[in-house]
Design a protein around this motif. Structure first.
Motif, PDB file in Angstrom:
ATOM      1  N   LEU A 194     -29.620 -57.246  37.855  1.00 54.84           N
ATOM      2  CA  LEU A 194     -28.601 -56.222  38.096  1.00 54.84           C
ATOM      3  C   LEU A 194     -28.892 -54.972  37.271  1.00 54.84           C
ATOM      4  CD1 LEU A 194     -25.852 -55.404  39.358  1.00 54.84           C
ATOM      5  CD2 LEU A 194     -24.747 -56.471  37.367  1.00 54.84           C
ATOM      6  N   ASN A 195     -29.373 -55.161  36.038  1.00 49.02           N
ATOM      7  CA  ASN A 195     -29.617 -54.043  35.128  1.00 49.02           C
ATOM      8  C   ASN A 195     -31.094 -53.634  35.067  1.00 49.02           C
ATOM      9  OD1 ASN A 195     -26.888 -53.823  34.300  1.00 49.02           O
ATOM     10  ND2 ASN A 195     -27.154 -55.523  32.875  1.00 49.02           N
ATOM     11  N   TYR A 196     -31.841 -53.913  36.118  1.00 53.54           N
ATOM     12  CA  TYR A 196     -33.284 -53.660  36.143  1.00 53.54           C
ATOM     13  C   TYR A 196     -33.629 -52.224  35.759  1.00 53.54           C
ATOM     14  CZ  TYR A 196     -38.056 -53.512  38.127  1.00 53.54           C
ATOM     15  OH  TYR A 196     -39.412 -53.358  38.314  1.00 53.54           O
ATOM     16  N   LYS A 197     -32.960 -51.252  36.362  1.00 50.88           N
ATOM     17  CA  LYS A 197     -33.255 -49.844  36.078  1.00 50.88           C
ATOM     18  C   LYS A 197     -32.741 -49.433  34.702  1.00 50.88           C
ATOM     19  CE  LYS A 197     -31.360 -48.429  39.947  1.00 50.88           C
ATOM     20  NZ  LYS A 197     -30.893 -47.542  41.038  1.00 50.88           N
ATOM     21  N   LEU A 198     -31.586 -49.928  34.317  1.00 56.58           N
ATOM     22  CA  LEU A 198     -31.019 -49.584  33.012  1.00 56.58           C
ATOM     23  C   LEU A 198     -31.910 -50.067  31.867  1.00 56.58           C
ATOM     24  CD1 LEU A 198     -27.240 -50.381  33.578  1.00 56.58           C
ATOM     25  CD2 LEU A 198     -28.158 -48.188  32.862  1.00 56.58           C
ATOM     26  N   ILE A 199     -32.466 -51.257  32.011  1.00 58.38           N
ATOM     27  CA  ILE A 199     -33.338 -51.813  30.971  1.00 58.38           C
ATOM     28  C   ILE A 199     -34.590 -50.944  30.816  1.00 58.38           C
ATOM     29  CG2 ILE A 199     -34.773 -53.790  30.328  1.00 58.38           C
ATOM     30  CD1 ILE A 199     -32.699 -55.543  31.859  1.00 58.38           C
ATOM     31  N   GLN A 200     -35.216 -50.594  31.936  1.00 60.22           N
ATOM     32  CA  GLN A 200     -36.399 -49.736  31.872  1.00 60.22           C
ATOM     33  C   GLN A 200     -36.083 -48.392  31.222  1.00 60.22           C
ATOM     34  OE1 GLN A 200     -38.939 -49.478  35.537  1.00 60.22           O
ATOM     35  NE2 GLN A 200     -37.259 -50.685  36.385  1.00 60.22           N
ATOM     36  N   PHE A 201     -34.976 -47.814  31.642  1.00 61.47           N
ATOM     37  CA  PHE A 201     -34.599 -46.501  31.120  1.00 61.47           C
ATOM     38  C   PHE A 201     -34.404 -46.551  29.603  1.00 61.47           C
ATOM     39  CE2 PHE A 201     -31.517 -43.117  30.145  1.00 61.47           C
ATOM     40  CZ  PHE A 201     -32.144 -42.032  30.725  1.00 61.47           C
ATOM     41  N   SER A 202     -33.757 -47.609  29.125  1.00 62.81           N
ATOM     42  CA  SER A 202     -33.503 -47.744  27.687  1.00 62.81           C
ATOM     43  C   SER A 202     -34.794 -47.926  26.909  1.00 62.81           C
ATOM     44  CB  SER A 202     -32.560 -48.925  27.436  1.00 62.81           C
ATOM     45  OG  SER A 202     -31.332 -48.731  28.107  1.00 62.81           O
ATOM     46  N   LEU A 203     -35.732 -48.688  27.451  1.00 64.00           N
ATOM     47  CA  LEU A 203     -37.029 -48.866  26.799  1.00 64.00           C
ATOM     48  C   LEU A 203     -37.858 -47.579  26.838  1.00 64.00           C
ATOM     49  CD1 LEU A 203     -37.925 -52.407  28.190  1.00 64.00           C
ATOM     50  CD2 LEU A 203     -37.350 -51.847  25.817  1.00 64.00           C
ATOM     51  N   TRP A 204     -37.726 -46.842  27.921  1.00 63.71           N
ATOM     52  CA  TRP A 204     -38.432 -45.561  28.102  1.00 63.71           C
ATOM     53  C   TRP A 204     -38.061 -44.588  26.985  1.00 63.71           C
ATOM     54  CZ3 TRP A 204     -36.960 -41.422  32.236  1.00 63.71           C
ATOM     55  CH2 TRP A 204     -38.036 -40.558  32.476  1.00 63.71           C
ATOM     56  N   LEU A 205     -36.768 -44.556  26.640  1.00 65.50           N
ATOM     57  CA  LEU A 205     -36.280 -43.611  25.642  1.00 65.50           C
ATOM     58  C   LEU A 205     -36.122 -44.226  24.252  1.00 65.50           C
ATOM     59  CD1 LEU A 205     -33.572 -41.590  27.613  1.00 65.50           C
ATOM     60  CD2 LEU A 205     -36.030 -41.267  27.509  1.00 65.50           C
ATOM     61  N   ALA A 206     -36.520 -45.472  24.084  1.00 63.38           N
ATOM     62  CA  ALA A 206     -36.294 -46.175  22.812  1.00 63.38           C
ATOM     63  C   ALA A 206     -36.855 -45.457  21.587  1.00 63.38           C
ATOM     64  CB  ALA A 206     -36.852 -47.592  22.897  1.00 63.38           C
ATOM     65  N   PRO A 207     -38.041 -44.838  21.650  1.00 63.84           N
ATOM     66  CA  PRO A 207     -38.558 -44.172  20.441  1.00 63.84           C
ATOM     67  C   PRO A 207     -37.854 -42.862  20.109  1.00 63.84           C
ATOM     68  CG  PRO A 207     -40.339 -44.848  21.918  1.00 63.84           C
ATOM     69  CD  PRO A 207     -39.065 -44.926  22.694  1.00 63.84           C
ATOM     70  N   SER A 208     -36.937 -42.409  20.948  1.00 67.48           N
ATOM     71  CA  SER A 208     -36.235 -41.151  20.684  1.00 67.48           C
ATOM     72  C   SER A 208     -35.355 -41.281  19.446  1.00 67.48           C
ATOM     73  CB  SER A 208     -35.357 -40.768  21.878  1.00 67.48           C
ATOM     74  OG  SER A 208     -36.102 -40.651  23.064  1.00 67.48           O
ATOM     75  N   SER A 209     -35.000 -40.149  18.875  1.00 69.43           N
ATOM     76  CA  SER A 209     -33.989 -40.155  17.824  1.00 69.43           C
ATOM     77  C   SER A 209     -32.616 -40.198  18.480  1.00 69.43           C
ATOM     78  CB  SER A 209     -34.106 -38.898  16.958  1.00 69.43           C
ATOM     79  OG  SER A 209     -33.701 -37.753  17.685  1.00 69.43           O
ATOM     80  N   LEU A 210     -31.644 -40.754  17.761  1.00 67.36           N
ATOM     81  CA  LEU A 210     -30.296 -40.836  18.311  1.00 67.36           C
ATOM     82  C   LEU A 210     -29.735 -39.442  18.564  1.00 67.36           C
ATOM     83  CD1 LEU A 210     -28.181 -42.913  19.140  1.00 67.36           C
ATOM     84  CD2 LEU A 210     -27.257 -42.799  16.815  1.00 67.36           C
ATOM     85  N   ASP A 211     -30.071 -38.495  17.706  1.00 63.21           N
ATOM     86  CA  ASP A 211     -29.598 -37.112  17.893  1.00 63.21           C
ATOM     87  C   ASP A 211     -30.105 -36.531  19.206  1.00 63.21           C
ATOM     88  OD1 ASP A 211     -28.196 -37.102  15.538  1.00 63.21           O
ATOM     89  OD2 ASP A 211     -29.744 -36.068  14.375  1.00 63.21           O
ATOM     90  N   ALA A 212     -31.351 -36.872  19.557  1.00 70.64           N
ATOM     91  CA  ALA A 212     -31.944 -36.322  20.788  1.00 70.64           C
ATOM     92  C   ALA A 212     -31.258 -36.852  22.038  1.00 70.64           C
ATOM     93  CB  ALA A 212     -33.437 -36.639  20.842  1.00 70.64           C
ATOM     94  N   LEU A 213     -30.567 -37.993  21.909  1.00 76.02           N
ATOM     95  CA  LEU A 213     -29.924 -38.608  23.074  1.00 76.02           C
ATOM     96  C   LEU A 213     -28.440 -38.263  23.185  1.00 76.02           C
ATOM     97  CD1 LEU A 213     -31.542 -42.176  23.002  1.00 76.02           C
ATOM     98  CD2 LEU A 213     -32.313 -40.113  24.186  1.00 76.02           C
ATOM     99  N   GLN A 214     -27.927 -37.506  22.227  1.00 74.54           N
ATOM    100  CA  GLN A 214     -26.519 -37.149  22.290  1.00 74.54           C
ATOM    101  C   GLN A 214     -26.283 -36.142  23.416  1.00 74.54           C
ATOM    102  OE1 GLN A 214     -24.275 -38.777  20.686  1.00 74.54           O
ATOM    103  NE2 GLN A 214     -25.749 -39.870  19.400  1.00 74.54           N
ATOM    104  N   GLY A 215     -25.313 -36.439  24.257  1.00 74.80           N
ATOM    105  CA  GLY A 215     -24.930 -35.506  25.315  1.00 74.80           C
ATOM    106  C   GLY A 215     -25.881 -35.408  26.478  1.00 74.80           C
TER     107      GLY A 215
END
Length: 368
Positions: A233-254
């Motif tokens: 069910l979460n196939y795309k969500l899991i990939q997306f989260s791994l794709w952006l995993a090395p980002s900083s939390l600040d970069a993902l705000q908003g």
């Protein structure tokens, strides 16, 4: 009036891939004729009709002339005199410019079958450069058919690079960009999609936080995706989260507002970015587990924690025992019923305090 099957259905049939949808082009007809036959019109900029029974799309043959910038700005001519060859000429790639008539004969004026045989993605004409969305589409097709050893023709790659250098991608709406990203997530090839755009200098134009992208991360992501069940069910969500995993939390705000990304994708990416360091540790303490559960608000939204665990399970850098330990602790904490605290006679703010203590105790017992 002649009807032809066109585009992806013909291409995928030749590649012996499953056909998910069928699109048709109609030559020699007017909108009035289509309506008289019971079709319902859905297109505004150019006439697209739904079949009265199958609800498949039937578009009148058309030509396009560019006026203005970006994905839009086209003037369409859909008169009955437009030929099939003229309609196919406006398409992006030769492999998508093949038609099939009602007798099963293929019409291929621009060498699409030869390019399929040679495993090449090649633009039909210089008009390709009039639509910057095609840069993302070709990257997506390059990723989707990577397993078949398709490559992008050098002249097409040069044209795409020129479009990127001319800042044509800046004219795209964020919604259209996200549609292409989501389709690539559906294909399970976001790593190859990213590599192609990275080589063109386009990756950080569509996802500014991906400044860290390199071949090492691409390989790690590819390995994680290969281990996933594409029926999840979460196939795309899991990939997306791994794709952006090395980002900083600040970069993902908003990013849901900035990049027009659905809230559930933005939240999942931030959750994993915030908690992956804890997941990477071999030991989990009562305090760190409780702090994670509170930040994720598993008391009201347990699905957030479950999704986090799914992402971590796919991440080859995470020890599965840590995930199992956290799951056990979460199950114990969730088993503490607020009603049991109330029944002990606690009232008001004391209920919240005692509930926190009970949950902490349950977690501590689960971690022993």
């Amino acid at each position: 009036m002649q009807v032809y099957l066109v585009g992806g259905a013909v291409r995928d049939e030749l590649l012996q891939r499953p056909i998910t949808e069928r699109d048709y082009v109609v030559v020699g007809a007017t909108p009035e004729q289509m309506l008289a036959l019971g079709y319902s019109q859905v297109g505004k900029d150019f006439p697209v009709f739904l079949h009265p029974k199958t609800k498949e799309e039937y578009a009148l043959a058309r030509t396009e002339r560019k006026q203005g910038q970006g994905y839009g700005g086209f003037i369409c001519d859909f008169s009955p005199s437009i030929t099939l060859e003229q309609d196919l000429y406006r398409r992006d790639l030769t492999v998508n410019a093949i038609a099939k008539d009602e007798q099963g004969n293929l019409i291929d004026p621009y060498g699409g079958q030869q390019d399929i045989a040679n495993r090449v993605l090649r633009h039909v004409s210089e008009a390709f450069s009039e639509d910057p969305l095609r840069v993302l589409r070709v990257a997506r097709f390059g990723a989707r058919y990577h397993y078949l050893r398709f490559s992008i023709a050098p002249e097409t790659q040069q044209l795409m690079a020129k479009m990127v250098a001319n800042q044509e991608l800046a004219t795209l709406t964020k919604e259209r960009v996200w549609m292409e990203i989501e389709k690539s997530l559906s294909d399970g090839q976001i790593d190859v999609f990213s590599n192609i755009l990275h080589e063109l200098g386009a990756l950080t134009l569509i996802m500014p936080m991906l400044t860290y992208w390199n071949q090492k991360h691409a390989r790690q992501l590819a390995s994680a995706i290969q281990s996933l069940d594409d029926t999840l069910l979460n196939y795309k969500l899991i990939q997306f989260s791994l794709w952006l995993a090395p980002s900083s939390l600040d970069a993902l705000q908003g990013i849901e507002q900035q990049l027009k990304i659905p809230n559930k994708y933005a939240q999942s990416a931030r959750d994993y970015c915030q908690h992956q360091s804890l997941l990477s540790h071999n030991q989990v303490t009562t305090q760190t587990a409780l702090a994670m559960f509170n930040r994720l608000d598993i008391w009201r939204r347990p699905e957030r924690f479950e999704l986090l665990c799914q992402v971590a399970k796919a991440d080859k850098q995470i020890n599965n025992q840590v995930i199992d330990t956290l799951k056990r602790a979460a199950q114990a904490a969730l088993a503490v019923a607020p009603q049991s605290i109330i029944e002990q006679g606690f009232k008001g703010a004391e209920i919240k305090h005692q509930l926190a203590l009970a949950r902490e105790e349950a977690i501590a017992l689960a971690l022993k």
